[in-house]
Design a protein around this motif. Structure first.
Motif, PDB file in Angstrom:
ATOM      1  N   SER A  41       0.825  -1.217   0.000  1.00 40.28           N
ATOM      2  CA  SER A  41       0.000   0.000   0.000  1.00 40.28           C
ATOM      3  C   SER A  41       0.857   1.264   0.000  1.00 40.28           C
ATOM      4  O   SER A  41       0.478   2.279  -0.602  1.00 40.28           O
ATOM      5  CB  SER A  41      -0.934   0.004   1.215  1.00 40.28           C
TER       6      SER A  41
ATOM      7  N   LEU B 151       2.073   2.950  -3.414  1.00 41.97           N
ATOM      8  CA  LEU B 151       1.154   3.830  -4.145  1.00 41.97           C
ATOM      9  C   LEU B 151       1.318   5.297  -3.781  1.00 41.97           C
ATOM     10  O   LEU B 151       1.041   6.185  -4.600  1.00 41.97           O
ATOM     11  CB  LEU B 151      -0.298   3.430  -3.879  1.00 41.97           C
TER      12      LEU B 151
ATOM     13  N   TYR C  62      -7.955   4.334   0.535  1.00 41.65           N
ATOM     14  CA  TYR C  62      -7.328   3.362  -0.369  1.00 41.65           C
ATOM     15  C   TYR C  62      -6.235   2.559   0.336  1.00 41.65           C
ATOM     16  O   TYR C  62      -5.990   1.396  -0.005  1.00 41.65           O
ATOM     17  CB  TYR C  62      -6.830   4.023  -1.655  1.00 41.65           C
TER      18      TYR C  62
ATOM     19  N   ALA D 272       1.330  -3.722  -6.667  1.00 37.87           N
ATOM     20  CA  ALA D 272       1.385  -2.311  -6.272  1.00 37.87           C
ATOM     21  C   ALA D 272       1.665  -1.407  -7.466  1.00 37.87           C
ATOM     22  O   ALA D 272       1.138  -0.295  -7.549  1.00 37.87           O
ATOM     23  CB  ALA D 272       2.449  -2.119  -5.201  1.00 37.87           C
TER      24      ALA D 272
ATOM     25  N   CYS E  85      -1.645  -1.009  -9.378  1.00 40.96           N
ATOM     26  CA  CYS E  85      -2.511  -0.085  -8.634  1.00 40.96           C
ATOM     27  C   CYS E  85      -2.004   1.352  -8.761  1.00 40.96           C
ATOM     28  O   CYS E  85      -2.805   2.296  -8.887  1.00 40.96           O
ATOM     29  CB  CYS E  85      -2.574  -0.488  -7.169  1.00 40.96           C
ATOM     30  N   SER E  86      -0.697   1.532  -8.734  1.00 44.10           N
ATOM     31  CA  SER E  86      -0.108   2.865  -8.846  1.00 44.10           C
ATOM     32  C   SER E  86      -0.420   3.501 -10.192  1.00 44.10           C
ATOM     33  O   SER E  86      -0.720   4.705 -10.280  1.00 44.10           O
ATOM     34  CB  SER E  86       1.411   2.786  -8.656  1.00 44.10           C
TER      35      SER E  86
ATOM     36  N   ALA F 123      -4.098   4.563 -10.240  1.00 43.73           N
ATOM     37  CA  ALA F 123      -4.296   5.717  -9.373  1.00 43.73           C
ATOM     38  C   ALA F 123      -3.744   6.992 -10.006  1.00 43.73           C
ATOM     39  O   ALA F 123      -4.415   8.034 -10.037  1.00 43.73           O
ATOM     40  CB  ALA F 123      -3.634   5.471  -8.019  1.00 43.73           C
TER      41      ALA F 123
ATOM     42  N   ASP G 244       3.978  10.326 -12.279  1.00 48.42           N
ATOM     43  CA  ASP G 244       4.359   9.389 -11.217  1.00 48.42           C
ATOM     44  C   ASP G 244       5.635   9.928 -10.570  1.00 48.42           C
ATOM     45  O   ASP G 244       6.742   9.588 -10.995  1.00 48.42           O
ATOM     46  CB  ASP G 244       4.582   8.002 -11.822  1.00 48.42           C
TER      47      ASP G 244
ATOM     48  N   SER H  22      -8.578  -1.634  -8.416  1.00 47.13           N
ATOM     49  CA  SER H  22      -8.131  -0.241  -8.350  1.00 47.13           C
ATOM     50  C   SER H  22      -9.088   0.677  -9.086  1.00 47.13           C
ATOM     51  O   SER H  22      -9.368   1.795  -8.638  1.00 47.13           O
ATOM     52  CB  SER H  22      -6.724  -0.104  -8.946  1.00 47.13           C
TER      53      SER H  22
END
Length: 376
Positions: A81, A84, A100, A141, A144-145, A148, A291, A348
């Motif tokens: 987690s 992210l 989240y 992860a 999901c990143s 997001a 990012d 996600s």
């Protein structure tokens, strides 16, 4: 690991957001500990079905002898987690972060860990192999990143006329310290994944795992520097952030088969992880997905390659033996990678889609420009 992520992220953001990032990293531990104790460990390591576990709810039935295993797996959940937070840094709403974080560490990651590491898990039964989480932690992860960061949108001023503009962090030394802490943390992260240290031969396996982790990071870092100083990615320079992230990508790529690589195999795996990292890094910029910590390139890129490289480059892999078993292992791992990525992306989309639709995902433009410490 958590201290490393905290320092890395704080140093990579602007001063106005430093308190906010520290607070979020602190709450990672608190939130994850609670939700993982109540439901996460149950879903991941309880007995039940090939999909989820159905025992140990709220710690009921969890023996004191099992607490060490709970603690180690809780750190894996927290890592999944926390990754992210780098992808959504400097524009994610604090309430959305809490929501989240609980969802990833309490539900999304535990379900995959059951598939991958519990004896009942369907990927275990299929034949999928992932020693320390290249797929289960990092590819998850990283996926999901990406979702997001894409849904959240770039930071104000990050792109102009389709071109990326550099937004420098406020402390290179903090980034460096964070990177060194993560490098040290990876040794325990991978070395401890065996789960025991007193069985015959455990010492040799742990030692090999730790050496391979270092070799993977070294190979990735040296290749990145070689690419850089030869001018293949621009003018001759010594890129600090890219080098550090390349090293971390190399270590991520070792997780899949850290116990089975030879030292040379680990070095090659890390070396090949570096161009994968760079490719994803530039693809993210091309498609204007912001990012700030390169979480997608490091963790999805390294995790994806780690799942694939395990059946290719370990001592019993395709390039060493070329056996039918090794080819089947590649197929099993590819299926596992697809399943983990699909699960991570779909969940996600639901989590971050709801947050965006409810207008709780991103801070206001004024707050983003001015900065809003967590205690305000």
């Amino acid at each position: 690991m958590q201290a490393g992520f905290c320092c890395l992220e704080v140093g990579a953001v602007r001063t106005k957001n430093a308190t906010n990032i520290v607070m979020k990293n602190l709450l990672d531990i608190v939130i994850c500990a609670l939700v993982y104790y109540l439901i996460g460990y149950s879903l991941g390591y309880g007995n039940g079905s090939c999909i989820i576990g159905l025992t140990y709810w709220a710690g009921v039935g969890l023996s004191e002898a099992s607490m060490a295993h709970w603690f180690f797996q809780f750190i894996f959940a927290a890592t999944a987690s926390t990754i992210l937070s780098g992808a959504v840094a400097e524009r994610c709403n604090f309430l959305a972060y809490i929501i989240y974080n609980a969802a990833i560490s309490g539900f999304v990651y535990p379900v995959v860990s059951h598939w991958v590491w519990h004896e009942e898990g369907w990927l275990v039964q299929l034949g999928y192999r992932d020693f320390a989480g290249s797929g289960a932690v990092h590819a998850l992860a990283g996926t999901c990143s990406f979702v997001a960061a894409a849904l959240l949108g770039p930071r104000h001023g990050r792109f102009q006329d389709g071109k990326p503009l550099e937004i420098a962090g406020h402390s290179t030394p903090l980034v460096g310290v964070g990177g060194l802490l993560l490098i040290s943390g990876f040794l325990a992260f991978n070395g401890g994944s065996l789960g025991h240290a007193t069985h015959p031969g455990d010492g040799e396996i742990i030692a090999r795992t730790i050496v391979n982790t270092i070799m993977g990071g070294s190979g990735a870092g040296l290749i990145l520097l070689g690419i850089s100083i030869t001018g293949l990615i621009g003018e001759y320079h010594w890129p600090f952030a890219l080098t550090l992230n390349s090293i971390l990508t190399g270590m991520v790529s070792i997780c899949g088969g850290a116990d089975e690589f030879s030292s040379l195999g680990a070095l090659i795996t890390g070396a090949l992880a570096s161009p994968i990292f760079l490719g994803i890094h530039y693809l993210m910029l091309h498609f204007q997905v912001d990012d700030p910590l390169d979480a997608v390139a490091v963790h999805f890129g390294g995790g994806m390659w780690g799942v694939i490289s395990m059946p290719l480059l370990t001592k019993k892999g395709i390039l060493y033996e070329g056996s039918r078993k090794a080819f089947k292992q590649l197929g099993y791992n590819f299926i596992g990678l697809l399943a983990i990525s699909a699960w991570s992306a779909s969940t996600s989309l639901v989590i971050f889609g709801i947050l965006k639709f409810s207008k709780q995902f991103r801070v206001s433009e004024e707050e983003e420009i001015i900065g809003k410490p967590a205690n305000k």
